[in-house]
Design a protein around this motif. Structure first.
Motif, PDB file in Angstrom:
ATOM      1  N   ALA A  30       4.605 -33.413 -32.094  1.00 34.49           N
ATOM      2  CA  ALA A  30       3.668 -34.536 -32.176  1.00 34.49           C
ATOM      3  C   ALA A  30       4.185 -35.609 -33.124  1.00 34.49           C
ATOM      4  N   ARG A  31       4.792 -35.201 -34.207  1.00 35.37           N
ATOM      5  CA  ARG A  31       5.364 -36.182 -35.143  1.00 35.37           C
ATOM      6  C   ARG A  31       6.497 -36.953 -34.472  1.00 35.37           C
ATOM      7  N   ARG A  32       7.322 -36.248 -33.711  1.00 39.16           N
ATOM      8  CA  ARG A  32       8.448 -36.920 -33.059  1.00 39.16           C
ATOM      9  C   ARG A  32       7.973 -37.843 -31.941  1.00 39.16           C
ATOM     10  N   TRP A  33       6.943 -37.420 -31.219  1.00 43.28           N
ATOM     11  CA  TRP A  33       6.450 -38.259 -30.123  1.00 43.28           C
ATOM     12  C   TRP A  33       5.802 -39.539 -30.638  1.00 43.28           C
ATOM     13  N   THR A  34       5.094 -39.426 -31.755  1.00 43.17           N
ATOM     14  CA  THR A  34       4.298 -40.558 -32.236  1.00 43.17           C
ATOM     15  C   THR A  34       4.911 -41.297 -33.417  1.00 43.17           C
ATOM     16  N   GLY A  35       5.882 -40.668 -34.081  1.00 43.62           N
ATOM     17  CA  GLY A  35       6.456 -41.281 -35.275  1.00 43.62           C
ATOM     18  C   GLY A  35       5.601 -41.119 -36.505  1.00 43.62           C
ATOM     19  N   ARG A  36       4.508 -40.346 -36.402  1.00 45.05           N
ATOM     20  CA  ARG A  36       3.600 -40.147 -37.528  1.00 45.05           C
ATOM     21  C   ARG A  36       3.196 -38.687 -37.614  1.00 45.05           C
ATOM     22  N   PRO A  37       3.051 -38.150 -38.845  1.00 43.52           N
ATOM     23  CA  PRO A  37       2.574 -36.769 -38.964  1.00 43.52           C
ATOM     24  C   PRO A  37       1.098 -36.677 -38.588  1.00 43.52           C
ATOM     25  N   VAL A  38       0.690 -35.486 -38.215  1.00 38.77           N
ATOM     26  CA  VAL A  38      -0.717 -35.266 -37.875  1.00 38.77           C
ATOM     27  C   VAL A  38      -1.547 -35.352 -39.148  1.00 38.77           C
ATOM     28  N   ARG A  39      -2.546 -36.219 -39.145  1.00 42.85           N
ATOM     29  CA  ARG A  39      -3.439 -36.420 -40.278  1.00 42.85           C
ATOM     30  C   ARG A  39      -4.889 -36.381 -39.824  1.00 42.85           C
ATOM     31  N   PRO A  40      -5.777 -35.709 -40.585  1.00 41.53           N
ATOM     32  CA  PRO A  40      -5.475 -34.915 -41.778  1.00 41.53           C
ATOM     33  C   PRO A  40      -4.659 -33.671 -41.441  1.00 41.53           C
ATOM     34  N   ASP A  41      -3.879 -33.226 -42.397  1.00 42.80           N
ATOM     35  CA  ASP A  41      -2.993 -32.085 -42.185  1.00 42.80           C
ATOM     36  C   ASP A  41      -3.824 -30.837 -41.859  1.00 42.80           C
ATOM     37  N   PRO A  42      -3.639 -30.253 -40.652  1.00 44.19           N
ATOM     38  CA  PRO A  42      -4.465 -29.102 -40.264  1.00 44.19           C
ATOM     39  C   PRO A  42      -3.902 -27.764 -40.719  1.00 44.19           C
ATOM     40  N   SER A  43      -2.777 -27.775 -41.455  1.00 45.18           N
ATOM     41  CA  SER A  43      -2.074 -26.522 -41.755  1.00 45.18           C
ATOM     42  C   SER A  43      -2.961 -25.505 -42.458  1.00 45.18           C
ATOM     43  N   ALA A  44      -3.683 -25.935 -43.506  1.00 44.90           N
ATOM     44  CA  ALA A  44      -4.510 -24.985 -44.259  1.00 44.90           C
ATOM     45  C   ALA A  44      -5.594 -24.375 -43.375  1.00 44.90           C
ATOM     46  N   ALA A  45      -6.246 -25.202 -42.548  1.00 44.81           N
ATOM     47  CA  ALA A  45      -7.297 -24.698 -41.662  1.00 44.81           C
ATOM     48  C   ALA A  45      -6.725 -23.722 -40.634  1.00 44.81           C
ATOM     49  N   LEU A  46      -5.539 -24.027 -40.111  1.00 45.47           N
ATOM     50  CA  LEU A  46      -4.916 -23.151 -39.114  1.00 45.47           C
ATOM     51  C   LEU A  46      -4.527 -21.813 -39.732  1.00 45.47           C
ATOM     52  N   LEU A  47      -3.970 -21.851 -40.934  1.00 41.12           N
ATOM     53  CA  LEU A  47      -3.600 -20.602 -41.599  1.00 41.12           C
ATOM     54  C   LEU A  47      -4.844 -19.766 -41.928  1.00 41.12           C
ATOM     55  N   GLY A  48      -5.930 -20.446 -42.341  1.00 42.48           N
ATOM     56  CA  GLY A  48      -7.170 -19.731 -42.605  1.00 42.48           C
ATOM     57  C   GLY A  48      -7.732 -19.080 -41.354  1.00 42.48           C
ATOM     58  N   ALA A  49      -7.694 -19.806 -40.224  1.00 49.84           N
ATOM     59  CA  ALA A  49      -8.194 -19.259 -38.958  1.00 49.84           C
ATOM     60  C   ALA A  49      -7.338 -18.087 -38.496  1.00 49.84           C
ATOM     61  N   TRP A  50      -6.039 -18.204 -38.702  1.00 52.71           N
ATOM     62  CA  TRP A  50      -5.126 -17.108 -38.336  1.00 52.71           C
ATOM     63  C   TRP A  50      -5.472 -15.850 -39.131  1.00 52.71           C
ATOM     64  N   GLY A  51      -5.606 -15.984 -40.443  1.00 54.59           N
ATOM     65  CA  GLY A  51      -5.939 -14.829 -41.266  1.00 54.59           C
ATOM     66  C   GLY A  51      -7.312 -14.256 -40.955  1.00 54.59           C
ATOM     67  N   ALA A  52      -8.296 -15.133 -40.725  1.00 50.65           N
ATOM     68  CA  ALA A  52      -9.646 -14.667 -40.402  1.00 50.65           C
ATOM     69  C   ALA A  52      -9.667 -13.907 -39.083  1.00 50.65           C
ATOM     70  N   GLY A  53      -8.888 -14.380 -38.112  1.00 53.89           N
ATOM     71  CA  GLY A  53      -8.823 -13.693 -36.825  1.00 53.89           C
ATOM     72  C   GLY A  53      -8.247 -12.295 -36.957  1.00 53.89           C
ATOM     73  N   ILE A  54      -7.203 -12.154 -37.759  1.00 55.69           N
ATOM     74  CA  ILE A  54      -6.606 -10.832 -37.971  1.00 55.69           C
ATOM     75  C   ILE A  54      -7.620  -9.883 -38.607  1.00 55.69           C
ATOM     76  N   LEU A  55      -8.288 -10.350 -39.657  1.00 59.15           N
ATOM     77  CA  LEU A  55      -9.267  -9.503 -40.344  1.00 59.15           C
ATOM     78  C   LEU A  55     -10.419  -9.111 -39.422  1.00 59.15           C
TER      79      LEU A  55
END
Length: 361
Positions: A56-81
């Motif tokens: 997405a950054r390469r296609w648009t020239g801009r990083p995804v904002r707001p940065d979803p990394s923390a939310a994605l990592l939290g969802a990943w961990g919550a799903g495992i638990l």
């Protein structure tokens, strides 16, 4: 890199469930269920997050904002638990990661007016929606098949962009010009792949399903031929990409044969898509992004070829060893070895790199 590392570690652990079942450490039925759930709602969405946030950054020239990394990592961990605890809402928790990723991508692409790429965000969102669908609409097996099918459709589209672009760059050939006609063709191909595979997910047998999947397999083989990058097979990583793209086509053909009542087990087609597409193609694309980050796009790291060989071995064992009691366990061990080797060579390759320049890479 964080998404790729966590996805690889998760996939490696999920693969070890089969050897554990063979040794009597886990019930076979539970191992089979956990194996597929952890892959399709855990490891695969993390892998897709790494692909798509970088792309997405390469296609648009801009990083995804707001940065979803923390939310994605939290969802990943919550799903495992949730899945480990057998929580009644585990199925809904499993859909959170792809839903969050799909929403973040859609918002970013809409802001940047990248209409062409919204179909990819829709496929990721659909994977999460399959997990959230009520049992009265989709039973557990159908929900899994639908999420698996939409992920395979996403891989088909991404492979149609990544493999020919890298192959033609490696061979010093002029790029395939992404004009309006080719963009329309991609949109049609993505829609057809999604529809055909979703039909299989909802109705795994029947003449209509067999016809749709046969047409999809033929269309994908024609697309690979249209890329005209066969000489790239002399490079091990590009060979793995090409083999993975072909496995997606052959997997669709195998599912078509099974749907038509041809006597071929559905698991053959499923494992061609999983081990060839998610496994072989996924490993090669992740490695390509790692090497590109290092500034050495076509370098081959020590252990990289062994990772591809292990994944190819997993595919061969899973297909040839279905009648043998040790077949699934050996295939699972090879799958895990491939992702552990990926973790090893990427750790060495990125040891001296500075801060990451983009999300998910």
């Amino acid at each position: 890199m964080v998404f790729f590392r966590l996805a690889s570690a998760h996939a490696a652990l999920a693969g070890l469930l089969w050897p554990a079942a063979r040794l009597g450490l886990v019930e076979t039925a539970r191992a089979a269920l956990a194996h597929r759930e952890e892959l399709i709602f855990g490891a695969v969405p993390m892998m897709i997050a790494g692909f798509t946030l970088t792309a997405a950054r390469r296609w648009t020239g801009r990083p995804v904002r707001p940065d979803p990394s923390a939310a994605l990592l939290g969802a990943w961990g919550a799903g495992i638990l949730a899945r480990l605890s057998d929580w009644p809402g585990a199925r809904a928790a499993s859909g959170a990661l792809p839903l969050l990723l799909g929403a973040a991508l859609a918002i970013h692409l809409l802001r940047c007016r990248r209409w062409r790429d919204l179909t990819l965000a829709a496929l990721v969102t659909g994977m999460g929606a399959a997990a959230l669908a009520p049992a009265s609409l989709l039973d557990q097996d159908s929900a899994f098949r639908l999420a698996f099918a939409l992920g395979a459709a996403l891989l088909i589209t991404l492979s149609g962009r990544i493999v020919p672009a890298l192959g033609r760059h490696f061979l010093a050939l002029p790029p395939l010009i992404p004009d309006a006609r080719s963009r329309r063709l991609e949109a049609v191909e993505t829609a057809f792949a999604s529809a055909a595979l979703a039909l299989w997910a909802i109705r795994p047998t029947g003449g209509m399903t067999a016809l749709a999947l046969t047409a999809l397999a033929a269309q994908r083989l024609a697309a690979v031929a249209r890329w005209r990058v066969w000489p790239m097979a002399r490079h091990p990583r590009l060979l793995a990409m090409l083999a993975g793209a072909l496995a997606l086509s052959v997997g669709c053909a195998a599912l078509a044969w099974s749907a038509a009542g041809g006597g071929l087990a559905t698991a053959i087609g499923v494992h061609l898509l999983a081990l060839g597409g998610y496994g072989l193609l996924g490993l090669a694309v992740m490695a390509s992004m790692v090497h590109k980050r290092r500034g050495a796009a076509f370098a081959v790291a020590p252990g990289e070829v062994a990772a591809y060989a292990a994944m190819a071995g997993a595919l061969g064992l899973r297909l040839a060893g279905r009648g043998l009691t040790w077949g699934p366990a050996a295939a699972g061990a090879c799958w895990s070895a491939a992702f552990l080797l990926f973790l090893l060579f990427t750790r060495k390759a990125t040891r001296n790199l500075g801060p990451k320049p983009c999300q998910g890479c």
